[in-house]
Design an enzyme around this catalytic site. Structure first.
Site, PDB file in Angstrom:
ATOM      1  N   HIS A  11       0.818  -1.214   0.000  1.00 28.21           N
ATOM      2  CA  HIS A  11       0.000   0.000   0.000  1.00 28.21           C
ATOM      3  C   HIS A  11       0.849   1.261   0.000  1.00 28.21           C
ATOM      4  CE1 HIS A  11       0.610  -0.821   4.355  1.00 28.21           C
ATOM      5  NE2 HIS A  11       0.612   0.490   4.493  1.00 28.21           N
ATOM      6  N   GLU A  47      -8.262   3.758   9.421  1.00 28.06           N
ATOM      7  CA  GLU A  47      -7.746   3.609   8.067  1.00 28.06           C
ATOM      8  C   GLU A  47      -8.797   3.049   7.124  1.00 28.06           C
ATOM      9  OE1 GLU A  47      -4.500   0.648   8.183  1.00 28.06           O
ATOM     10  OE2 GLU A  47      -5.895  -0.701   7.187  1.00 28.06           O
ATOM     11  N   GLN A  58      -3.986   3.470   1.046  1.00 27.44           N
ATOM     12  CA  GLN A  58      -4.415   3.460   2.448  1.00 27.44           C
ATOM     13  C   GLN A  58      -4.587   4.912   2.900  1.00 27.44           C
ATOM     14  OE1 GLN A  58      -1.395   2.676   5.580  1.00 27.44           O
ATOM     15  NE2 GLN A  58      -2.682   0.955   6.158  1.00 27.44           N
ATOM     16  N   HIS A  82       3.591   7.002   4.142  1.00 23.45           N
ATOM     17  CA  HIS A  82       4.561   5.898   4.073  1.00 23.45           C
ATOM     18  C   HIS A  82       4.234   4.963   2.921  1.00 23.45           C
ATOM     19  CE1 HIS A  82       1.419   4.040   6.721  1.00 23.45           C
ATOM     20  NE2 HIS A  82       1.756   2.934   6.102  1.00 23.45           N
ATOM     21  N   GLU A 132       7.037   0.655   5.653  1.00 19.60           N
ATOM     22  CA  GLU A 132       6.373  -0.352   6.468  1.00 19.60           C
ATOM     23  C   GLU A 132       6.563  -1.707   5.791  1.00 19.60           C
ATOM     24  OE1 GLU A 132       2.134   0.153   6.824  1.00 19.60           O
ATOM     25  OE2 GLU A 132       1.979  -1.324   8.442  1.00 19.60           O
TER      26      GLU A 132
HETATM   27 CO    CO Z   1       0.566   1.250   6.420  1.00 14.75          CO
END
Ligand code: CO
Length: 136
Positions: A11, A47, A58, A82, A132
């Site tokens: 994502h 989220e 996301q 991120h 991540e």
């Molecule tokens: Co994330």
């Protein structure tokens, strides 16, 4: 070199002030629908995942003032937060970051949303990108 530890883009995460506004934008403009919505208490966020091919966008909205995403929004405003990469083994990928002398945020893998196992890598030694690692 053995096989890459990053197998796919899981994502791209975008910090937003209003989740419903952002969902409406992606729906009305691009026809994207909500695949998953979850409050992640440990991260202080709500989220939404919008599916794009085999990956997700996301959308992240803070649910309290001390959440890292709230601080991000206060400092930098809305935008790219991120990148989540899929990995076969979060612990192995995290160990590689440390073995190469780079900084991590999570010292050990921990639970993420959707029942995933995740770990964050520090942007300081990753060319300014918060990474991540996501294991399904
Ligand atoms: Co994330």
């Amino acid at each position: 070199m053995t096989a890459p530890l990053l197998t796919e883009i899981d994502h791209v995460a975008i910090a937003v002030n209003d989740l419903d506004d952002a969902v409406a934008y992606y729906h009305d403009t691009f026809g994207c629908t909500v695949e998953h919505r979850e409050v992640v208490e440990s991260d202080g966020v709500e989220e939404v995942l919008l599916k794009v091919a085999d990956s997700y966008v996301q959308l992240l909205m803070p649910i309290r003032d001390d959440s890292p995403v709230a601080k991000y929004l206060a400092n930098k405003g809305e935008g790219l937060h991120h990148v989540g990469y899929r990995v076969d083994d979060c612990a192995v990928a995290l160990a590689s970051v440390k073995e190469h002398g780079h900084r991590v945020i999570d010292e050990a893998p921990r639970p993420g949303s959707r029942g995933t196992t995740v770990a964050f890598v520090h942007p300081k030694t990753a060319f300014g990108t918060l990474i991540e690692l996501v294991q399904e």
